[in-house]
Scaffold this active site. Structure first.
Site, short mmCIF file in Angstrom:
data_model
loop_
_atom_site.label_atom_id
_atom_site.label_comp_id
_atom_site.label_asym_id
_atom_site.label_seq_id
_atom_site.Cartn_x
_atom_site.Cartn_y
_atom_site.Cartn_z
N GLY A 686 0.84 -1.19 0.00
CA GLY A 686 0.00 0.00 0.00
C GLY A 686 0.87 1.23 0.00
O GLY A 686 2.01 1.21 0.45
N ALA A 689 0.56 9.50 -0.15
CA ALA A 689 1.45 10.65 -0.17
C ALA A 689 2.32 10.74 1.07
O ALA A 689 3.36 11.39 1.06
CB ALA A 689 0.64 11.94 -0.32
N SER A 690 1.92 10.09 2.14
CA SER A 690 2.70 10.19 3.37
C SER A 690 3.64 9.02 3.58
O SER A 690 4.36 8.97 4.57
CB SER A 690 1.76 10.31 4.59
N LYS A 707 4.28 0.50 8.59
CA LYS A 707 3.95 1.78 7.95
C LYS A 707 5.17 2.70 8.05
O LYS A 707 5.64 3.00 9.14
CB LYS A 707 2.75 2.43 8.64
N ASP A 821 -11.61 9.63 12.57
CA ASP A 821 -11.56 9.19 11.17
C ASP A 821 -12.09 7.76 11.06
O ASP A 821 -11.46 6.91 10.44
CB ASP A 821 -10.13 9.29 10.64
#
Length: 998
Positions: A686, A689-690, A707, A821
């Site tokens: 995956g 942008a970060s 991540k 979120d």
């Protein structure tokens, strides 16, 4: 044939014909419903007057007069055929699953007197033609999904006495025409998202009105003086609005009123000083959560009140002594004001008090000894005042007491022996006072005690063995006292204990060797005592221990290797006499402060093992050798630095493998270097942008998700821990998102919250290492070709799991955590489709001090999931998450994304209700779902609609959502297996302990 016999034959022929016709109407009605519980099972023949739910008139020329299908668990559209029963007067379909719109042809039910369709799933507008029913007296449409306006034609009702439209989606203004229904006795419009508007002055024309409930109706402006004309009014409820101005003195003209509720508005000024004696029937007044100033009127306190709620205002002064004369008073709630002086000395002497909450004021003096004179006091909340003196001896016999919070005052003296022994007390808080003496052995009789907080006092003596008899004790906080002696061995019998805090005392002896029996212990703080001996090896068996502090004692021996089994957020063994090696898991620089002050400890940490003595004979030789070694070291380091600088210049991407800082939150079976070695492009699952997400298979066969967040990335894309997809929405700004995620996931533990193993960081990037979720995110799976894997039992289980995770954040974390979120892409699925809530990059702690929520500087969240009030107020609280979770439920039911091209400018929430209205239930259900689950799907859909109510006050708490979902599964058990075993129901707690502090 006689004339009388002929007459009888002529009479019964049309009677039989009409009766047969009405039977056919009822059979047609029956065919229109799903009936899983067999409510209509006896509707098979014979006399319909004997059928369940059917009643007939006793007159000779009328037939079916009443149908009562309440709580029948039937589902289907409203049966318009009912109005073909010409004699029908009574319809009751309360609490079923009646859906669709309410047919306009109800106006043909000309004899209808009573219509109750409350607690169903009806949608669309309320038919204006209802006002054409000439005999209608009772109309109850509570708890549906009606939208639009209240028809102005309702002002034409001729005989209507009660109208109740509570908890719908009505969004117009309250029509002034309602003031024309001169027969009206009850008007209840509460909990609808009406457009902001004032109370129509015309309501004052309803001179027969007895009940006026307009709670949660988005009302603004002042309370009109015209309401004073409601001379028969018994109950006035204008709470949870935005009313402004003073409490009008004209309200004291309501001579018949029994209760007045004006809480949670923005009313200002002082309460009327006089006029209250005109209201001799007044029993309850609640003006809490406003901005009222001044003192409490003596006239008000002279009434025979039952409940006086003035909490969370700006009131001041003393409480009038005359309130002690009330022979009815059972609730006195004054917390969160600026009241001062002493409480009335005879308070409770004549009153059957059950609740006294005067927390967070400026009260002083002694506790009135008479508070429990009538023997019914259940809650006594006095925290954060300046009360002094001792606890009255009379409290020793207050056996009704359940919650006693006397903390943060100036109390002193010894606790009466009987007070320790109260059998009903579940919470006893005496913290931050100057109490002395010992804990009485009589505490053994306090069998219901679950929380004992006596910290920060001057208690002394030994802890009694009888503490070990408190089977329900969950928390024991006794720090900052003068307790001495050994910790009683019986303490290991407290199987429910989660917190044991006895720091800063004079306790001695050994730590109980069988402490491993406290299987639920989460916090153990014995710091700054005189404990000696070894740290028990079996402490490593406390699998849920999170906070562990034994600093400032006289402990010796080695640190048990078993401590490596613990998953600690706080570890402190400093300032003891420990020796030997530090266990490898903790031999890291980040733990250095955990071991300082133990000269005999050694470990691979800079700052420990320093200061070894040098023998005098070899001193000079050692010095010369050191110089040569140091010189060689400098040369080697210099060459190495030059080499790496050159290498990084040639290949800057390799620089990320430089120096890493590791922080672990669980016992790890891997190192940061194993993780970094697997971060290549072949393992990317995956990206956004970060940064990127990698799937890493470790040497031991386990799999983790990593991540990688790059410094300087934009808050553009969401990065899914599962690595599946990168849909638009909020992401994580590296610095803030990384810190928020680490801070949140590092300190919480729940089976439905994604597990953060550890984090690593350098100047160039940051890594978050999570448990790997092989089935990816709910969003990716649900909206892909693999959605067939998600049958309804699996979807239901996912909804329950995610709800339990959010309920944990909202209700069990102190302070509460708001995710901000919640969406299907942030709900991850394990190999058995168990759900975890993930991505806490924008999560916020909510302290609860801000009315309406905490103010944010920017909006966080994803399109289609953001609660409407958050978008325009920037205030966030738990209700924002509940709205977003409601959208997830709608996704599970419909199979559609929150934003689809077919919706046009609408989102999923705004598409569902009109589609239900116009096309019925089948038009919104995911066609991939088996119709045999239709009843349960419909009930879950209703939960989703409640969660997405436009008005936050209408949304249930997450704890309530969990309870509702469990009830759906318990009524009609869904056929799925869970590796976690049976689901555990939650029980809703309305949190009435208003004076509580974290």
């Amino acid at each position: 044939m006689s004339r009388s016999l002929c007459f009888m034959i002529l009479f019964f022929i049309p009677f039989s014909t009409c009766l047969n016709q009405e039977i056919r109407y009822l059979q047609q009605l029956k065919l229109g419903f799903d009936d899983p519980d067999g409510f209509f099972s006896d509707w098979t023949g014979g006399n319909p007057c004997n059928w369940t739910g059917v009643n007939c008139s006793k007159t000779a020329n009328a037939f079916i007069e009443s149908v009562d299908f309440s709580n029948a668990n039937i589902a289907g559209p409203f049966p318009a055929v009912l109005c073909s029963l010409t004699g029908l007067k009574f319809i009751n379909m309360y609490n079923n699953s009646i859906y669709g719109t309410l047919s306009a042809n109800l106006s043909s039910c000309r004899n209808l007197v009573h219509l109750n369709l409350a607690e169903n799933l009806l949608t669309g507008n309320i038919p204006a033609s209802l006002s054409e029913l000439p005999e209608l007296k009772y109309l109850d449409l509570n708890g549906n999904n009606f939208s639009g306006d209240i028809p102005a034609s309702f002002g034409l009702f001729r005989k209507l006495e009660a109208i109740s439209l509570v908890d719908n989606l009505l969004d117009g203004k309250i029509p002034a025409e309602l003031g024309n229904i001169s027969t009206l006795k009850q008007l209840n419009l509460s909990y609808n998202p009406f457009s902001p508007g004032q109370i129509p002055p015309e309501i004052g024309n309803l001179t027969n009105l007895e009940i006026l409930w307009l709670s949660g109706c988005n009302l603004i402006g002042p309370i009109p003086d015209s309401l004073s004309r409601l001379s028969k009014l018994l109950d006035l409820d204008l709470s949870i609005n935005k009313l402004t101005g003073p409490v009008p003195s004209s309200l004291t003209e309501l001579s018949s009123v029994v209760q007045i509720e004006l809480y949670n508005n923005t009313l200002t000024g002082e309460l009327p000083a006089v006029g209250w004696l005109k209201m001799p029937a007044l029993r309850l007044i609640d003006v809490s959560m406003n901005m009222l100033t001044g003192t409490v009127p003596e006239e008000l306190c002279s009434l025979q009140l039952e409940s006086l709620h003035l909490y969370e205002n700006e009131l001041e002064g003393k409480i009038p002594e005359i309130i002690s004369n009330s022979s009815n008073l059972y609730e006195l709630s004054l917390f969160g004001n600026r009241f001062s002086g002493e409480l009335p000395k005879d308070l409770g002497k004549n009153s059957p008090l059950t609740l006294v909450d005067v927390s967070n004021n400026l009260f002083s003096g002694k506790i009135p000894a008479s508070l429990c004179s009538k023997g019914g006091l259940e809650e006594l909340l006095l925290i954060h005042n300046s009360f002094s003196g001792d606890i009255p001896a009379s409290f020793s016999t207050c056996r009704s007491l359940k919650r006693a919070r006397l903390g943060y005052n100036n109390f002193s003296g010894e606790i009466p022996a009987g007070f320790w022994a109260l059998p009903q007390v579940s919470l006893l808080e005496l913290a931050y006072n100057s109490f002395t003496g010992a804990i009485g052995k009589t505490i053994a009789e306090a069998g219901n005690l679950s929380t004992l907080n006596i910290a920060n006092n001057m208690f002394s003596g030994e802890l009694p063995d009888e503490i070990g008899l408190l089977d329900n004790l969950i928390e024991f906080s006794g720090g900052n006292n003068h307790f001495s002696g050994e910790v009683p061995a019986s303490i290991v019998n407290l199987e429910q204990l989660t917190k044991l805090d006895l720091h800063n005392n004079e306790l001695s002896g050994w730590i109980p060797s069988k402490i491993n029996l406290l299987k639920k212990l989460n916090e153990l703080n014995l710091a700054n005592n005189k404990f000696s001996g070894n740290i028990p090896d079996k402490i490593g068996e406390l699998s849920v221990l999170n906070y562990f502090d034994l600093s400032g004692n006289q402990l010796s021996g080695k640190i048990p290797l078993g401590l490596q089994n613990l998953r600690l957020n706080q570890l402190n063994l400093s300032s003891n006499s420990l020796t030997g090696d530090i266990p490898p898991v903790y031999a890291k620089k980040i733990y250095i402060t955990s071991f300082l002050g133990n000269p005999g400890l050694c470990g691979d940490i800079e700052g420990l093992c320093d200061g070894k003595n040098v023998t005098r004979n070899g001193g000079y030789v050692w010095l010369l050798g050191s110089i040569f070694v140091l010189t060689g070291f400098i040369v080697i380091v210099g060459m190495g630095w030059f080499y790496f600088r050159y290498k990084n210049f040639k290949n800057p991407k390799e620089s990320i493998k430089s120096k890493w800082t590791l922080m672990s939150f669980h016992k790890l079976s891997f190192s940061e270097y194993e993780i970094m070695g697997a971060l290549d492009e072949d393992n990317v699952i995956g990206s956004g942008a970060s940064g990127k997400v990698y799937k890493v298979v470790l040497g031991n066969g386990e799999t983790v998700a990593v991540k990688k967040l790059w410094r300087g990335s934009k808050n553009d894309d969401f990065i899914n821990e599962s690595g599946s997809g990168s849909g638009s929405g909020s992401g994580s700004i590296v610095d803030n998102g990384f810190e928020a995620e680490v801070e949140t996931l590092g300190r919480i533990r729940h089976k439905n919250i994604v597990r953060l193993w550890c984090c690593c960081s350098t100047k160039m990037c940051k890594l978050l290492v999570y448990e790997y979720m092989p089935n990816g995110s709910l969003g990716d799976l649900l909206h892909s070709g693999k959605s067939g894997l998600l049958d309804w039992p699996v979807r239901y289980k996912i909804a329950v799991d995610a709800a339990e995770g959010l309920a944990y954040l909202h209700h069990d974390c102190v302070p509460a955590i708001v995710h901000r979120d919640v969406k299907s892409n942030n709900i991850l699925l394990d190999g058995d489709f168990g759900a975890r809530v993930a991505d806490f990059g924008v999560a916020k702690v909510v302290d609860g001090k801000e009315k309406g929520g905490n103010l944010m500087s920017v909006i966080a969240g994803s399109c289609g999931y953001i609660a409407p009030e958050y978008a325009y107020t920037l205030r966030v609280n738990e209700k924002s998450d509940i709205y977003s979770f409601g959208v997830v439920i709608l996704e599970l039911v419909t199979g559609k994304r929150p934003v689809e091209p077919e919706f046009g400018e609408k989102d999923l929430v705004k598409w569902v209700c009109p589609t239900l209205d116009q096309k019925g239930l089948d038009a919104v259900l995911d066609p991939k779902l088996d119709s045999c689950y239709k009843e349960d799907i419909c009930k879950v859909l209703n939960v989703g609609l409640l969660c997405t109510s436009p008005l936050p006050i209408n949304r249930p708490s997450m704890r309530k959502v969990v309870k509702m979902l469990h009830e759906i599964g318990s009524i009609n058990p869904l056929k799925f297996e869970s590796k976690d075993g049976l689901l555990t129901p939650y029980y809703y707690d309305d949190g009435l302990d208003h004076g509580s502090v974290a």
